[in-house]
Design a protein around this motif. Structure first.
Motif, PDB file in Angstrom:
ATOM      1  N   MET A   1      24.784  47.166  39.596  1.00 53.19           N
ATOM      2  CA  MET A   1      25.423  48.447  39.308  1.00 53.19           C
ATOM      3  C   MET A   1      26.941  48.281  39.303  1.00 53.19           C
ATOM      4  SD  MET A   1      25.046  52.070  41.339  1.00 53.19           S
ATOM      5  CE  MET A   1      26.017  51.528  42.745  1.00 53.19           C
ATOM      6  N   SER A   2      27.587  48.802  38.274  1.00 49.07           N
ATOM      7  CA  SER A   2      29.036  48.694  38.151  1.00 49.07           C
ATOM      8  C   SER A   2      29.732  49.542  39.214  1.00 49.07           C
ATOM      9  CB  SER A   2      29.476  49.148  36.756  1.00 49.07           C
ATOM     10  OG  SER A   2      30.879  49.110  36.638  1.00 49.07           O
ATOM     11  N   LYS A   3      30.757  48.961  39.848  1.00 44.25           N
ATOM     12  CA  LYS A   3      31.512  49.662  40.875  1.00 44.25           C
ATOM     13  C   LYS A   3      32.988  49.718  40.499  1.00 44.25           C
ATOM     14  CE  LYS A   3      28.412  48.020  44.560  1.00 44.25           C
ATOM     15  NZ  LYS A   3      28.304  47.231  45.814  1.00 44.25           N
ATOM     16  N   ASN A   4      33.651  50.724  41.010  1.00 45.32           N
ATOM     17  CA  ASN A   4      35.091  50.857  40.838  1.00 45.32           C
ATOM     18  C   ASN A   4      35.760  50.173  42.021  1.00 45.32           C
ATOM     19  OD1 ASN A   4      37.668  51.663  40.097  1.00 45.32           O
ATOM     20  ND2 ASN A   4      37.474  53.656  41.072  1.00 45.32           N
ATOM     21  N   ILE A   5      36.530  49.109  41.748  1.00 46.86           N
ATOM     22  CA  ILE A   5      37.048  48.259  42.821  1.00 46.86           C
ATOM     23  C   ILE A   5      38.570  48.180  42.770  1.00 46.86           C
ATOM     24  CG2 ILE A   5      37.042  45.912  43.778  1.00 46.86           C
ATOM     25  CD1 ILE A   5      34.207  45.677  42.428  1.00 46.86           C
ATOM     26  N   ILE A   6      39.192  48.362  43.920  1.00 43.64           N
ATOM     27  CA  ILE A   6      40.636  48.175  44.052  1.00 43.64           C
ATOM     28  C   ILE A   6      40.888  46.907  44.848  1.00 43.64           C
ATOM     29  CG2 ILE A   6      42.758  49.052  45.115  1.00 43.64           C
ATOM     30  CD1 ILE A   6      41.786  51.866  44.538  1.00 43.64           C
ATOM     31  N   ILE A   7      41.729  46.031  44.307  1.00 52.52           N
ATOM     32  CA  ILE A   7      42.141  44.813  45.006  1.00 52.52           C
ATOM     33  C   ILE A   7      43.585  44.988  45.441  1.00 52.52           C
ATOM     34  CG2 ILE A   7      42.528  42.321  44.824  1.00 52.52           C
ATOM     35  CD1 ILE A   7      40.347  42.258  42.667  1.00 52.52           C
ATOM     36  N   ILE A   8      43.829  44.888  46.739  1.00 53.96           N
ATOM     37  CA  ILE A   8      45.190  44.966  47.266  1.00 53.96           C
ATOM     38  C   ILE A   8      45.717  43.551  47.396  1.00 53.96           C
ATOM     39  CG2 ILE A   8      46.642  45.751  49.163  1.00 53.96           C
ATOM     40  CD1 ILE A   8      44.469  47.797  49.860  1.00 53.96           C
ATOM     41  N   GLY A   9      46.645  43.186  46.520  1.00 57.82           N
ATOM     42  CA  GLY A   9      47.195  41.829  46.515  1.00 57.82           C
ATOM     43  C   GLY A   9      46.937  41.127  45.199  1.00 57.82           C
ATOM     44  N   GLY A  10      48.001  40.655  44.566  1.00 58.46           N
ATOM     45  CA  GLY A  10      47.865  40.025  43.255  1.00 58.46           C
ATOM     46  C   GLY A  10      48.217  38.554  43.236  1.00 58.46           C
ATOM     47  N   GLY A  11      47.986  37.856  44.361  1.00 53.85           N
ATOM     48  CA  GLY A  11      48.177  36.412  44.386  1.00 53.85           C
ATOM     49  C   GLY A  11      46.939  35.706  43.863  1.00 53.85           C
ATOM     50  N   ILE A  12      46.832  34.409  44.133  1.00 49.52           N
ATOM     51  CA  ILE A  12      45.714  33.620  43.616  1.00 49.52           C
ATOM     52  C   ILE A  12      44.367  34.151  44.116  1.00 49.52           C
ATOM     53  CG2 ILE A  12      45.986  31.928  45.489  1.00 49.52           C
ATOM     54  CD1 ILE A  12      44.658  31.248  41.906  1.00 49.52           C
ATOM     55  N   ILE A  13      44.310  34.657  45.354  1.00 50.51           N
ATOM     56  CA  ILE A  13      43.051  35.172  45.885  1.00 50.51           C
ATOM     57  C   ILE A  13      42.686  36.485  45.197  1.00 50.51           C
ATOM     58  CG2 ILE A  13      41.814  35.893  47.955  1.00 50.51           C
ATOM     59  CD1 ILE A  13      42.606  32.919  47.944  1.00 50.51           C
ATOM     60  N   GLY A  14      43.668  37.366  45.028  1.00 50.98           N
ATOM     61  CA  GLY A  14      43.415  38.639  44.368  1.00 50.98           C
ATOM     62  C   GLY A  14      42.999  38.481  42.914  1.00 50.98           C
ATOM     63  N   LEU A  15      43.702  37.611  42.181  1.00 44.18           N
ATOM     64  CA  LEU A  15      43.377  37.412  40.768  1.00 44.18           C
ATOM     65  C   LEU A  15      42.034  36.711  40.590  1.00 44.18           C
ATOM     66  CD1 LEU A  15      46.743  36.484  38.990  1.00 44.18           C
ATOM     67  CD2 LEU A  15      45.761  38.719  39.492  1.00 44.18           C
ATOM     68  N   SER A  16      41.739  35.760  41.471  1.00 40.98           N
ATOM     69  CA  SER A  16      40.439  35.083  41.385  1.00 40.98           C
ATOM     70  C   SER A  16      39.306  36.065  41.671  1.00 40.98           C
ATOM     71  CB  SER A  16      40.380  33.920  42.386  1.00 40.98           C
ATOM     72  OG  SER A  16      41.306  32.910  42.055  1.00 40.98           O
ATOM     73  N   SER A  17      39.524  36.962  42.626  1.00 41.60           N
ATOM     74  CA  SER A  17      38.523  37.988  42.914  1.00 41.60           C
ATOM     75  C   SER A  17      38.334  38.890  41.700  1.00 41.60           C
ATOM     76  CB  SER A  17      38.948  38.815  44.137  1.00 41.60           C
ATOM     77  OG  SER A  17      39.032  38.005  45.288  1.00 41.60           O
ATOM     78  N   ALA A  18      39.435  39.295  41.079  1.00 42.02           N
ATOM     79  CA  ALA A  18      39.361  40.142  39.892  1.00 42.02           C
ATOM     80  C   ALA A  18      38.600  39.433  38.761  1.00 42.02           C
ATOM     81  CB  ALA A  18      40.768  40.513  39.424  1.00 42.02           C
ATOM     82  N   TYR A  19      38.836  38.133  38.623  1.00 42.70           N
ATOM     83  CA  TYR A  19      38.196  37.351  37.559  1.00 42.70           C
ATOM     84  C   TYR A  19      36.676  37.392  37.691  1.00 42.70           C
ATOM     85  CZ  TYR A  19      36.914  33.210  34.796  1.00 42.70           C
ATOM     86  OH  TYR A  19      36.331  32.341  33.889  1.00 42.70           O
ATOM     87  N   TYR A  20      36.183  37.136  38.885  1.00 40.29           N
ATOM     88  CA  TYR A  20      34.727  37.094  39.060  1.00 40.29           C
ATOM     89  C   TYR A  20      34.116  38.489  39.154  1.00 40.29           C
ATOM     90  CZ  TYR A  20      35.087  32.063  39.489  1.00 40.29           C
ATOM     91  OH  TYR A  20      35.319  30.741  39.211  1.00 40.29           O
ATOM     92  N   LEU A  21      34.848  39.445  39.669  1.00 39.86           N
ATOM     93  CA  LEU A  21      34.323  40.812  39.739  1.00 39.86           C
ATOM     94  C   LEU A  21      34.171  41.420  38.346  1.00 39.86           C
ATOM     95  CD1 LEU A  21      36.330  42.082  42.831  1.00 39.86           C
ATOM     96  CD2 LEU A  21      33.824  42.029  42.656  1.00 39.86           C
ATOM     97  N   GLN A  22      35.143  41.194  37.460  1.00 38.64           N
ATOM     98  CA  GLN A  22      35.015  41.750  36.108  1.00 38.64           C
ATOM     99  C   GLN A  22      33.897  41.063  35.340  1.00 38.64           C
ATOM    100  OE1 GLN A  22      35.979  40.214  32.949  1.00 38.64           O
ATOM    101  NE2 GLN A  22      36.489  38.246  33.935  1.00 38.64           N
ATOM    102  N   LYS A  23      33.635  39.805  35.673  1.00 41.26           N
ATOM    103  CA  LYS A  23      32.517  39.111  35.029  1.00 41.26           C
ATOM    104  C   LYS A  23      31.173  39.713  35.441  1.00 41.26           C
ATOM    105  CE  LYS A  23      34.205  34.549  33.756  1.00 41.26           C
ATOM    106  NZ  LYS A  23      33.763  34.728  32.360  1.00 41.26           N
ATOM    107  N   GLU A  24      31.140  40.343  36.620  1.00 43.48           N
ATOM    108  CA  GLU A  24      29.921  41.009  37.085  1.00 43.48           C
ATOM    109  C   GLU A  24      29.818  42.444  36.553  1.00 43.48           C
ATOM    110  OE1 GLU A  24      27.359  39.764  38.743  1.00 43.48           O
ATOM    111  OE2 GLU A  24      28.304  37.774  38.766  1.00 43.48           O
ATOM    112  N   GLY A  25      30.785  42.835  35.722  1.00 46.10           N
ATOM    113  CA  GLY A  25      30.717  44.152  35.101  1.00 46.10           C
ATOM    114  C   GLY A  25      31.385  45.273  35.867  1.00 46.10           C
ATOM    115  N   HIS A  26      32.143  44.935  36.912  1.00 47.92           N
ATOM    116  CA  HIS A  26      32.808  45.974  37.701  1.00 47.92           C
ATOM    117  C   HIS A  26      34.130  46.396  37.053  1.00 47.92           C
ATOM    118  CE1 HIS A  26      29.846  45.327  40.805  1.00 47.92           C
ATOM    119  NE2 HIS A  26      30.177  44.049  40.912  1.00 47.92           N
ATOM    120  N   GLN A  27      34.556  47.617  37.361  1.00 41.92           N
ATOM    121  CA  GLN A  27      35.857  48.117  36.928  1.00 41.92           C
ATOM    122  C   GLN A  27      36.875  47.758  38.004  1.00 41.92           C
ATOM    123  OE1 GLN A  27      36.322  49.633  33.834  1.00 41.92           O
ATOM    124  NE2 GLN A  27      34.196  48.918  33.635  1.00 41.92           N
ATOM    125  N   VAL A  28      37.879  46.975  37.638  1.00 46.36           N
ATOM    126  CA  VAL A  28      38.777  46.392  38.636  1.00 46.36           C
ATOM    127  C   VAL A  28      40.219  46.850  38.441  1.00 46.36           C
ATOM    128  CG1 VAL A  28      39.611  44.241  39.671  1.00 46.36           C
ATOM    129  CG2 VAL A  28      37.283  44.355  38.754  1.00 46.36           C
TER     130      VAL A  28
END
Length: 415
Positions: A1-28
Motif C-alpha cells: 500500500m502506498s504511503k505518504n512519507i516525509i524524510i527529515i534530512g537530505g544527506g546520503i542516508i535521506g536520499l538513499s531512503s527516498a530512492y528505495y521508498l519511491q521504488k516501492e511506490g510510496h509518495q516521498v
C-alpha cells in the motif's frame, strides 16, 4: 500500500531512503535545512569500506582520547566540556569499548558494508546514473613496525571474515602505485573496497528523484514535531506544516534535537571531519589511509581529496587551521614531493558525522513512536552504508522482511 512519507534530512542516508521508498511506490518528500549541496555527505572521503570492520568504540580509544585531548592537531580530539548529553555519551562509549563487544560487531559491520557495496554497483548498473565509481581496494599505509603489526592484525581478522587482504612491503606497494612516491614501510591492502566522488552521486540522485516525483523542500528547518498517542501527527517547519503516514529521521548529527521533541533518547555526538581538495595531478590512483595520521586519501573525478580527523566538540562548522595543517602535513610526510598549498588549505571544508557510543548506526523503528523510522548514527561509514540503510528503511516501512537482521542497529538498544 502506498504511503505518504516525509524524510527529515537530505544527506546520503535521506536520499538513499527516498530512492528505495519511491521504488516501492510510496509518495516521498525530503526536507532539509540546507540546499542539498553541503554537509558531511559532500565532504567525506567517498569510501565504500568492507575493510573497516573495527568499530570506533574500540579498546584503547578512551585512553587515546584522553591523551590527545590536549593536542588540537591529534587525529581524535575530544573537546572537554560540561555537557550532560556529551558526558552520558562518553560513559556509554567507555562501556562499549570492550574486546567482546567489538568482536561481536565485526560480522555485523562487514555484512552491511558488503551489502551496501553491492547496492551501489546495482544502482550504477541500472544506467539511470553516470557517477564516478571505482573498485580499486584500499591501502592502509604505515610508517612504523608497530602500526604495521596492528594493521596486519586487523587484516588477518578480515581474512577470517572472507575479505581479500595482503600485507605488502614498500616495494610491493610501489608496483601497484608506481608514481605516487609513497614514503612508507608497507601497507595492508584490502581488495574489497571501492571509492566514489560524493558530489557527483548526490547531485545525480537529487535530479533522478525529482524526475520520479519526489518532492524536495530545501533551506527548510524542522522546528517542531507533534505526536498524538505515540504517532507523529504533524511536522512543523519554519515555512509550513506537513502531514505524513510515516516519517524517516535521517538528520545525522542533528537527529537528537528531533528525538528529544519526541521523548526519545538516542545518544549521538557530532564528530567533525575536514577535507582538502587538490585539483592538480598527484599521480595517486589507489585510495589510501595514512595510518599514523588517520588521514584518508581518495583519487576522485578530477581531483584528489585528503580527509580526516575526528573532532568531538559539539555542533559547529568552525574550521580549525591546526587540524587542516595536520592533514596537509600528513600528505607531505607520506607522499614525497607533495605539498598542499596555502590556497588549497584555505578552501578546506568540514562536515559533522553522527557518532553512536558503540560504533553501530541506528536503523529501524523505536517502540516509543509507531510511525517513525530512525536512520542515523553512521559516523565515518555514512557514505559506505547509504544504500544499505535506505534499502532497509524501505523494507521496514513497506512491512517487508528486512535483508539484514536489524537487532544490532535497534534505536532502543542500551549501552
Amino acid at each position: 500500500m502506498s504511503k505518504n512519507i516525509i524524510i527529515i534530512g537530505g544527506g546520503i542516508i535521506g536520499l538513499s531512503s527516498a530512492y528505495y521508498l519511491q521504488k516501492e511506490g510510496h509518495q516521498v518528500t525530503v526536507v532539509d535545512k540546507s540546499n542539498f549541496s553541503s554537509g558531511a555527505s559532500y565532504v567525506n572521503a567517498g569510501y565504500i569500506t568492507p575493510s573497516h570492520i573495527i568499530s570506533l568504540a574500540a579498546p584503547g580509544m578512551i585512553n587515546k582520547g584522553i591523551k590527545w585531548m590536549f593536542d588540537a592537531a591529534s587525529p581524535f580530539y575530544v573537546k572537554p566540556r560540561l555537557d550532560i548529553d556529551f558526558l552520558k555519551w562518553a560513559w556509554a562509549f567507555k562501556k562499549s569499548s570492550t574486546a567482546a563487544k567489538v568482536e561481536k560487531a565485526i560480522p555485523v559491520i562487514k555484512d552491511i558494508n558488503l551489502y551496501s557495496r553491492d547496492l551501489y554497483e546495482e544502482i550504477k548498473a541500472s544506467n539511470d546514473f553516470d557517477f564516478h565509481y571505482e573498485r580499486k581496494g584500499l591501502l592502509m599505509c604505515y610508517k612504523t613496525d608497530k602500526v604495521g603489526e596492528e594493521e596486519w592484525e586487523v587484516g588477518q581478522r578480515g581474512i577470517k571474515e572472507g575479505l581479500g587482504v595482503k600485507n605488502l612491503s614498500a616495494k610491493e606497494v610501489e608496483k601497484i602505485e608506481p608514481n605516487a612516491n609513497l614514503d612508507i614501510k608497507g601497507a595492508v591492502y584490502f581488495d574489497s573496497d571501492a571509492h566514489m566522488t560524493p558530489s557527483d552521486f548526490m547531485s545525480q540522485m537529487v535530479t533522478y528523484l525529482k524526475s520520479k516525483g519526489v518532492t524536495f523542500y530545501a533551506n527548510e528547518k524542522v522546528e517542531d514535531i507533534e505526536i498524538t498517542s505515540g504517532t507523529i501527527s504533524k511536522i512543523i517547519t519554519d515555512k509550513q506544516e506537513l502531514n505524513a503516514d510515516e516519517v524517516v529521521l535521517a538528520a545525522g548529527s542533528w537527529s537528537p534535537l528531533m528525538t528529544k521533541k519526541l521523548g526519545l533518547k538516542i545518544p549521538i555526538q557530532a564528530g567533525k571531519g575536514y577535507r582538502i581538495n587538490v585539483e592538480r595531478t598527484t599521480n595517486i590512483t589507489i585510495p589510501a589511509i595514512l595510518c599514523e595520521a588517520k588521514v584518508a586519501v581518495t583519487p576522485m573525478d578530477g581531483f584528489t581529496r585528503f580527509a580526516g580527523t575526528m573532532e568531538v566538540a559539539g555542533i559547529n562548522h568552525n574550521i580549525n587551521p591546526v587540524r587542516v595543517n595536520a592533514i596537509a602535513n600528513a600528505a607531505k610526510n607520506y607522499y614525497t614531493g607533495l605539498e598542499i598549498s596555502e590556497s588549497e588549505k584555505s578552501n578546506a571544508e568540514c562536515g559533522l558525522r553522527p557518532c553512536t557510543p558503540d560504533g553501530l548506526p541506528y536503523i529501524g523503528k523505536s517502540s516509543k513512536c509507531k510511525n517513525l523510522t530512525i536512520a542515523t548514527g553512521h559516523a565515518m561509514m555514512g557514505w559506505s552504508l547509504g544504500p544499505a540503510t535506505g534499502k532497509l528503511v524501505a523494507e521496514v516501512i513497506s512491512d517487508q522482511k528486512t535483508s539484514l537482521d536489524l537487532t544490532p542497529f535497534h534505536p532502543d538498544r542500551t549501552f
